[in-house]
Design a protein around this motif. Structure first.
Motif, mmCIF file in Angstrom:
data_model
loop_
_atom_site.group_PDB
_atom_site.id
_atom_site.type_symbol
_atom_site.label_atom_id
_atom_site.label_comp_id
_atom_site.label_asym_id
_atom_site.label_seq_id
_atom_site.Cartn_x
_atom_site.Cartn_y
_atom_site.Cartn_z
ATOM 1 N N THR A 1 0.859 -1.190 0.000
ATOM 2 C CA THR A 1 0.000 0.000 0.000
ATOM 3 C C THR A 1 0.895 1.240 0.000
ATOM 4 O OG1 THR A 1 -0.117 0.102 2.424
ATOM 5 C CG2 THR A 1 -1.785 -1.202 1.306
ATOM 6 N N CYS A 2 0.400 2.321 -0.557
ATOM 7 C CA CYS A 2 1.135 3.581 -0.566
ATOM 8 C C CYS A 2 0.148 4.740 -0.684
ATOM 9 C CB CYS A 2 2.146 3.616 -1.724
ATOM 10 S SG CYS A 2 1.377 3.565 -3.356
ATOM 11 N N GLU A 3 0.695 5.942 -0.629
ATOM 12 C CA GLU A 3 -0.133 7.113 -0.853
ATOM 13 C C GLU A 3 0.294 7.735 -2.175
ATOM 14 O OE1 GLU A 3 -1.038 9.746 2.744
ATOM 15 O OE2 GLU A 3 -0.466 11.215 1.207
ATOM 16 N N ARG A 4 -0.673 8.154 -2.968
ATOM 17 C CA ARG A 4 -0.354 8.808 -4.242
ATOM 18 C C ARG A 4 -1.335 9.959 -4.417
ATOM 19 N NH1 ARG A 4 -0.816 4.554 -8.367
ATOM 20 N NH2 ARG A 4 0.907 3.677 -7.164
ATOM 21 N N ASP A 5 -0.801 11.158 -4.589
ATOM 22 C CA ASP A 5 -1.659 12.345 -4.730
ATOM 23 C C ASP A 5 -2.640 12.451 -3.559
ATOM 24 O OD1 ASP A 5 -0.362 12.362 -7.206
ATOM 25 O OD2 ASP A 5 -2.076 11.418 -8.232
ATOM 26 N N GLY A 6 -2.176 12.087 -2.365
ATOM 27 C CA GLY A 6 -3.036 12.199 -1.194
ATOM 28 C C GLY A 6 -4.113 11.126 -1.093
ATOM 29 N N LYS A 7 -4.055 10.150 -1.984
ATOM 30 C CA LYS A 7 -5.052 9.077 -1.993
ATOM 31 C C LYS A 7 -4.378 7.742 -1.703
ATOM 32 C CE LYS A 7 -8.871 11.150 -3.898
ATOM 33 N NZ LYS A 7 -10.248 10.996 -3.406
ATOM 34 N N ARG A 8 -5.183 6.752 -1.315
ATOM 35 C CA ARG A 8 -4.653 5.411 -1.081
ATOM 36 C C ARG A 8 -4.398 4.722 -2.410
ATOM 37 N NH1 ARG A 8 -8.333 2.149 2.861
ATOM 38 N NH2 ARG A 8 -6.443 0.891 2.922
ATOM 39 N N ALA A 9 -3.266 4.072 -2.517
ATOM 40 C CA ALA A 9 -2.924 3.400 -3.778
ATOM 41 C C ALA A 9 -2.072 2.173 -3.491
ATOM 42 C CB ALA A 9 -2.189 4.357 -4.717
ATOM 43 N N ILE A 10 -1.669 1.509 -4.566
ATOM 44 C CA ILE A 10 -0.854 0.293 -4.474
ATOM 45 C C ILE A 10 0.406 0.501 -5.305
ATOM 46 C CG2 ILE A 10 -0.768 -2.157 -5.124
ATOM 47 C CD1 ILE A 10 -2.604 -1.770 -2.767
ATOM 48 N N VAL A 11 1.514 0.079 -4.768
ATOM 49 C CA VAL A 11 2.787 0.138 -5.497
ATOM 50 C C VAL A 11 2.641 -0.653 -6.805
ATOM 51 C CG1 VAL A 11 5.210 -0.549 -5.415
ATOM 52 C CG2 VAL A 11 4.075 0.307 -3.337
ATOM 53 N N PRO A 12 3.065 -0.081 -7.939
ATOM 54 C CA PRO A 12 2.953 -0.816 -9.201
ATOM 55 C C PRO A 12 3.641 -2.183 -9.131
ATOM 56 C CG PRO A 12 3.565 1.467 -9.622
ATOM 57 C CD PRO A 12 3.616 1.281 -8.129
ATOM 58 N N ALA A 13 3.038 -3.172 -9.739
ATOM 59 C CA ALA A 13 3.571 -4.534 -9.663
ATOM 60 C C ALA A 13 4.981 -4.618 -10.228
ATOM 61 C CB ALA A 13 2.632 -5.499 -10.395
ATOM 62 N N SER A 14 5.306 -3.735 -11.185
ATOM 63 C CA SER A 14 6.652 -3.748 -11.767
ATOM 64 C C SER A 14 7.717 -3.408 -10.727
ATOM 65 C CB SER A 14 6.729 -2.754 -12.928
ATOM 66 O OG SER A 14 6.400 -1.448 -12.457
ATOM 67 N N GLN A 15 7.288 -2.782 -9.614
ATOM 68 C CA GLN A 15 8.255 -2.420 -8.559
ATOM 69 C C GLN A 15 8.251 -3.382 -7.372
ATOM 70 O OE1 GLN A 15 7.570 1.738 -7.516
ATOM 71 N NE2 GLN A 15 7.196 2.233 -9.661
ATOM 72 N N TRP A 16 7.412 -4.437 -7.448
ATOM 73 C CA TRP A 16 7.392 -5.371 -6.326
ATOM 74 C C TRP A 16 8.751 -6.088 -6.231
ATOM 75 C CZ3 TRP A 16 2.007 -8.248 -7.044
ATOM 76 C CH2 TRP A 16 0.979 -7.307 -6.896
ATOM 77 N N GLN A 17 9.288 -6.148 -5.020
ATOM 78 C CA GLN A 17 10.571 -6.823 -4.786
ATOM 79 C C GLN A 17 10.284 -8.279 -4.406
ATOM 80 O OE1 GLN A 17 13.532 -5.213 -5.286
ATOM 81 N NE2 GLN A 17 12.305 -3.461 -5.941
ATOM 82 N N LEU A 18 10.599 -9.182 -5.296
ATOM 83 C CA LEU A 18 10.334 -10.591 -5.036
ATOM 84 C C LEU A 18 11.642 -11.338 -4.818
ATOM 85 C CD1 LEU A 18 7.611 -11.068 -7.794
ATOM 86 C CD2 LEU A 18 7.305 -10.464 -5.376
ATOM 87 N N ASP A 19 11.546 -12.451 -4.118
ATOM 88 C CA ASP A 19 12.735 -13.221 -3.751
ATOM 89 C C ASP A 19 12.709 -14.557 -4.498
ATOM 90 O OD1 ASP A 19 14.614 -14.883 -2.498
ATOM 91 O OD2 ASP A 19 14.398 -13.821 -0.594
ATOM 92 N N SER A 20 13.777 -14.851 -5.199
ATOM 93 C CA SER A 20 13.789 -16.082 -6.003
ATOM 94 C C SER A 20 13.791 -17.338 -5.141
ATOM 95 C CB SER A 20 15.008 -16.083 -6.933
ATOM 96 O OG SER A 20 16.186 -16.028 -6.156
ATOM 97 N N THR B 1 6.377 -9.067 -13.323
ATOM 98 C CA THR B 1 7.106 -9.945 -14.242
ATOM 99 C C THR B 1 8.063 -10.766 -13.390
ATOM 100 O OG1 THR B 1 6.962 -8.277 -15.955
ATOM 101 C CG2 THR B 1 8.577 -10.031 -16.278
ATOM 102 N N THR B 2 7.849 -12.048 -13.334
ATOM 103 C CA THR B 2 8.620 -12.903 -12.416
ATOM 104 C C THR B 2 8.550 -14.343 -12.882
ATOM 105 O OG1 THR B 2 8.731 -13.752 -10.146
ATOM 106 C CG2 THR B 2 6.558 -13.125 -10.935
ATOM 107 N N ASP B 3 9.548 -15.112 -12.471
ATOM 108 C CA ASP B 3 9.504 -16.543 -12.756
ATOM 109 C C ASP B 3 8.732 -17.301 -11.684
ATOM 110 O OD1 ASP B 3 10.945 -16.320 -15.086
ATOM 111 O OD2 ASP B 3 12.885 -16.515 -14.059
#
Lengths: 360, 360
Positions: A122-141, A164-166
Motif C-alpha cells: 500500500t502507498c499514498e499517491r496524490d493524497g489518496k490510497r494506492a498500491i505500489v505498481p507490480a513492476s516495482q514489487w521486490q520478489l525473492d527467487s 514480471t517474475t519466474d
C-alpha cells in the motif's frame, strides 16, 4: 414487490434469470421429478451439467489446457491453507504482497505452514490510497510463489497489473473473477470463493497450472489436495451440487451477455457512473486513487458522518439494500458485481443526489 | 407429474414441504426482495435462522450444553482429516474400528496424521454379514480416541451399540444422524455430511465435546479447526448459507413430525416392511444379519443377476429412481432416509412383488 437492489459485498446478488430458472425447476429438474439437490453427483445428469459448467468457465476465461479447474469447498479461506500446503514443496518461503485485509488474512494462515515474506504494497499517491505498481514489487527467487489479492472488498482497492517474475503467481480473485478478461497463462494458481461473481456461498474454484499439482505436503487434507481433487474430478468428497449447478447457470448467463469483454464494459460503465457521482460532490468522498479504484466494491463516506444512519435508513426504504460499509472503513460500500444491473447503480446515484439536495 | 420416489444414497431426497417452501421464497425471502442466498451471513436475518437451526438441532438430539455444534464445509471427508488433526493432541495413535467402506476411508486419511490402530470388526453370524458387538471391541488406552462409522451406506450395515470406554468416541453419522434418538453424552465427537438426513450437499455438522476443542495440531487449516470454528460461530469463512438455511427447514420439519422418536418409529416401520418383503421371497436376498441391518440403506440382490438391468429399467419407468446398488455389492440398494415417505417403500414392495410374479 418493489424493485430491490442488493449491494451486499457477499454473499451477493445473483443474476435474476438464474434465480428464476432455479426456482422454476427446484422441485422438478430436467423432468426427473426430483430436485437437482436430490440426485447423485456421480449420476449421468449431474455429471453432464458439472462438465458443462467447467467447459463454460474455461470458455469464459480462455483457460489453457494445461490448467486444471477444481470445484472445492471451504471458500477462499480454505485456499489460504491449500496454497502453502500444495505449493511450498521443498521450499519454506513464499512472497506475500499485502494490499489489504484479505491479502493479510492469507498471510496469517500461511504462517502455519512456512515463512511468508510479507511486503506492504500500500502507498499514498496524490493524497489518496494506492498500491505500489507490480513492476516495482521486490520478489525473492527463494520463494515458492508470490501471492496477492487483486481486489480488496473492504478497502475498495483493485490491482490490475502483474509482476514480471519466474515465480508462480497466485491470486485470490474471490471478488473480481469473471469481471473482465484476464490472461490465465500468467498465473500459477487462481482461486475464488463463489459468493460474489460465481454463485452461492459454499463453493470455491481453483484454477491450477498442472506443473503445480504434485508438490503437496504429506499432511495436506485430501479435500484440499489439488492432485487428489483433480484425479477425482472434484468429486473426491460429495461436492456442493446445488452451488455447482447454480454456478453453471451463472456461466451460461455470462456467455449469453457476451462473455467477459461485455462484462468489462458493463462493469466499467457502472463504476464510472458511481465514482463520477462521488467525485463531483463535496458531500461524498472516496479515498482511493483512480489507479486502484475497485470496479467491484465502491466504498464512500459522507462528509458528515452523523448523516450515515439516516442515509442507510432512507436508502433501505428506497429499496437499496446492504450499503453499510465495513467497520474498518466506515461509511458506505456499494458492491456492484457482474449481476448488478446498470439500473441499480443509476438508482443509487439518483438517491445519493437527492439525499445531498435535501441534507447537503 | 407422476409421483416419483427417489432412493438415492446421497445426495438424497429432501422432505417435500421443505423444498416447496424453499421454492416459494427462493427470490423473495422474508419479504426482503432478495434470495436467502444473496444476503450477508453476518446480517441480522441470516444470523437469526442460523441460530434457530442450531437450537432446533440441539432440541432434536438433546445435545448437552457442554457440546459445541459446528456448521462446516467439506463433508465427512474433511472430517476424516479434521478428527486426527484436532484430537490426536500429544498422542500419535487412535483406534479405528473398520466395519466397511466409509470406516476404512477414514483410516486412509488418518494415516496422514498418525498411526490408526485398525481393528476389523466385520464377522459372519449365522451365515450372514455382521459386526462384532461393541462390548467386545479391543481398545487401547494409548489411543487418543476411538473412531467408527455407525452406518455403512454401501454395505447396508448399521451398528447400534457403543463400546464402554474412557476414550472419546468419534462417530461418522453421515448416513444415520437424526434417524432416531441417541445419547450424545456418550460421544466425544459426532459428525455428519448433510446430504442424507440433514440437507443438501456442501454442509457438514460436527458436534464436539468442549474438552476436545483445544488440542489441535498447529498445521490444522483454520477451516477445519474446531476451536476457530466455534469461536467464530461457524462463520470463520463464509458458510454455505443456502445449505444452512435448508437444513434449518429440515430441522423444523423433523420437529413438526414429532422429533426423533417419531422418526425412529417411521424408519423402523419402513425398514421392516422392506426387509420382510426380501426375506419372504427366494427371488430377493439381503446378506446382512438382522442384528446389523441398516434402517437407512437396504441393499438387496436378485437371485438371478441377469434380471438386474430389467428390474432397474422397469423400476425407473414406475417412478422409482436411483435403485442401482453400489458396484462393490451389486444388485439394488434402496436408501430410505427420514424424508422417504412410507408410501415410497410400499410402492417399492408392490413393484418388487409384481416383478417377481412376472419374472420369478
Amino acid at each position: 414487490m418493489e424493485q430491490v437492489f442488493n449491494f451486499s459485498a457477499g454473499p451477493a446478488m445473483l443474476p435474476e434469470p438464474v434465480l428464476a430458472q432455479a426456482k422454476d425447476e427446484l422441485q422438478n429438474w430436467r423432468g426427473l421429478g426430483t430436485s437437482v439437490m436430490e440426485v447423485s453427483h456421480r449420476g449421468k445428469d449431474f455429471m453432464e451439467i458439472a462438465a458443462k459448467a467447467e467447459q463454460d468457465l474455461r470458455d469464459l476465461l480462455a483457460i489453457p489446457t494445461n490448467y486444471k479447474v477444481l470445484f472445492c469447498q471451504g471458500g477462499a479461506r480454505a485456499q489460504f491453507a491449500a496454497v502453502p500446503l500444495n505449493l511450498l514443496g521443498q521450499k519454506t518461503q513464499a512472497d506475500y504482497m499485502d494490499g489489504g485485509f484479505w491479502a493479510h488474512s492469507a498471510v496469517e494462515e500461511a504462517l502455519k505452514y512456512g515463512q511468508p515474506r510479507v511486503t506492504d504494497i500500500t502507498c499514498e499517491r496524490d493524497g489518496k490510497r494506492a498500491i505500489v505498481p507490480a513492476s516495482q514489487w521486490q520478489l525473492d527467487s527463494n520463494s515458492a510463489y508470490v501471492h496477492f489479492c487483486p481486489n480488496e472488498t473492504i478497502d475498495g482497492i483493485e490491482i490490475r497489473d502483474l509482476p514480471t517474475t519466474d515465480l508462480p503467481i497466485v491470486a485470490d480473485m474471490s471478488s473480481n473473477i469473471l469481471s473482465r478478461p484476464i490472461d490465465v497463462s500468467r498465473y500459477g494458481v487462481i482461486y475464488a470463493g463463489a459468493q460474489k461473481n460465481i454463485g452461492p456461498a459454499g463453493l470455491a474454484i481453483a484454477i491450477v497450472r498442472d506443473d503445480l499439482l504434485d508438490r503437496a505436503h504429506t499432511m495436506t487434507p485430501s479435500v484440499l489436495h489439488y492432485k487428489t481433487l483433480f484425479e477425482k474430478e472434484s468429486m473426491f468428497n460429495t461436492p456442493p451440487t446445488f452451488a455447482w449447478y447454480l454456478s453453471g447457470l451463472v456461466f451460461e448467463w455470462l456467455k449469453a451477455q457476451g462473455g467477459l469483454s461485455a462484462m468489462q464494459a458493463h462493469n466499467e460503465s457502472k463504476a464510472a457512473l458511481l465514482y463520477q457521482a462521488i467525485d463531483s460532490s463535496d458531500f461524498y468522498r472516496n479515498q482511493v486513487h483512480s489507479d486502484n479504484r475497485s470496479q467491484m466494491n465502491v466504498p464512500f463516506q459522507l462528509a458528515d458522518a452523523k448523516l450515515d444512519a439516516l442515509f442507510l435508513e432512507q436508502a433501505e426504504a428506497a429499496g437499496m439494500r446492504a450499503l453499510k460499509g465495513h467497520r474498518a472503513v466506515g461509511g458506505m460500500r456499494a458492491s456492484i458485481y457482474n449481476a448488478m444491473p446498470k439500473a441499480g447503480v443509476e438508482a443509487l446515484v439518483a438517491f445519493m443526489q437527492e439525499f445531498e439536495r435535501t441534507h447537503g
